[in-house]
Scaffold this active site. Structure first.
Site: not given
Ligand code: GUN
Length: 290
Positions: A54, A121, A98
């Site tokens: 990311k 998100d 996360q």
């Molecule tokens: N863990 C796995 N996929 C995601 C996601 O799309 N967002 C977040 N915050 N954690 C994750």
């Protein structure tokens, strides 16, 4: 292999190029860059891998990343306080925690604590509520990426029978809402679903998001179906999807690979959400709930 490959890697690059131009234009107008903060509790290798991907993409397009790793035994209260600190920072336009979180932290309390106007998100109940009522909102990144992957590959969703394997808050449930909003007929399957192969074989579009390596085999897929693989499993050190790619790609009309399918689209949509939050806050001068 006879199926068309749904190449998320190439499409995500195109999306990032478009975002880069949009961000450069916004920087010219405002003198500011969008900022995205990541709170990572218990920085396990999988989370670290996700976050590294990311931040790399953010750097490429001109979004500032702020990564905050915390120990696995962090308390829920401490995490909520860190969220409060980021909420008042003018250089942070979006944030995410996360997932998954360690057991001492209540994931719902945390997601609810993030200001919906900084919710990159789209996991806050306010934003989920908008999705549920089909009004425009910040949508979760993976479902949003799947919809774009289908659209840009010319795959019509309206009127189609869509079967989603998995009912998670991150993928299955929000995807069902986006599919419904796009006029699909949607079925969600889960671990208690009976006659699973019969149901999945009824799908014109089958989405696998259960986290079980190569669970979806040829017996689950009817000839000509579109198959989207959301699974990210590590088997013998190799990234492996929820779909038995070799067998299913001989039957399906289109299939997304792992890696290089949905994953890069998720990251591109995270940036898209961050830029949207930035625009709302900076261009219009006030946080706006749409
Ligand atoms: N863990 C796995 N996929 C995601 C996601 O799309 N967002 C977040 N915050 N954690 C994750």
């Amino acid at each position: 292999m006879t199926a068309m490959l749904l190449d998320g890697k190439a499409l995500a690059q195109k999306v990032r190029n478009r975002l880069k131009a949009r961000i450069a234009d916004l920087k010219k107008k405002t003198g500011e860059a969008p900022g995205l903060a990541y709170l990572v509790v218990d920085n396990d290798p999988v989370s670290a891998h996700y976050v590294a991907g990311k931040t790399r993409a953010c750097e490429e397009v001109g979004v500032k990343s702020f990564v905050y790793p915390y120990p696995a035994d962090m308390s829920e209260r401490a995490l909520l306080e860190r969220i409060d600190e980021l909420d008042i920072r003018p250089d942070v336009h979006g944030m995410l925690v996360q997932l998954p979180l360690p057991p001492q932290i209540n994931v719902h309390a945390v997601l609810e604590h993030i200001n919906p106007d900084k919710d990159a998100d789209g996991f806050h109940p306010y934003n989920r509520g908008h999705l549920f009522s089909a009004s425009p909102s910040i949508a979760p990144c993976t479902p949003k990426g799947i919809m774009l992957l289908l659209k840009e590959n010319g795959i019509e969703v309206a009127g189609k029978r869509v079967v989603i394997l998995g009912r998670s808050l991150v993928v299955g449930r929000p995807l069902s809402m986006l599919m419904l909003g796009a006029d699909a007929t949607v079925t969600i399957c889960h671990r208690k679903t009976r006659n699973l192969p019969e149901i999945t074989r009824s799908a014109e579009i089958l989405v696998a998001a259960i986290g079980q390596p190569r669970f979806v085999t040829a017996e689950h897929v009817s000839p000509g179906a579109v198959v989207v693989d959301v699974g990210i499993n590590v088997v013998d050190g190799k990234l492996t999807g929820d779909v038995d790619f070799d067998a299913v790609s001989e039957i399906a009309s289109a299939i997304s690979p792992v890696p290089g399918g949905v994953g890069p689209m998720t990251v591109a949509m995270l940036i898209d959400n961050t830029v949207s939050l930035f625009e709302r806050r900076v261009l219009r001068g006030r946080p706006e709930k749409v």
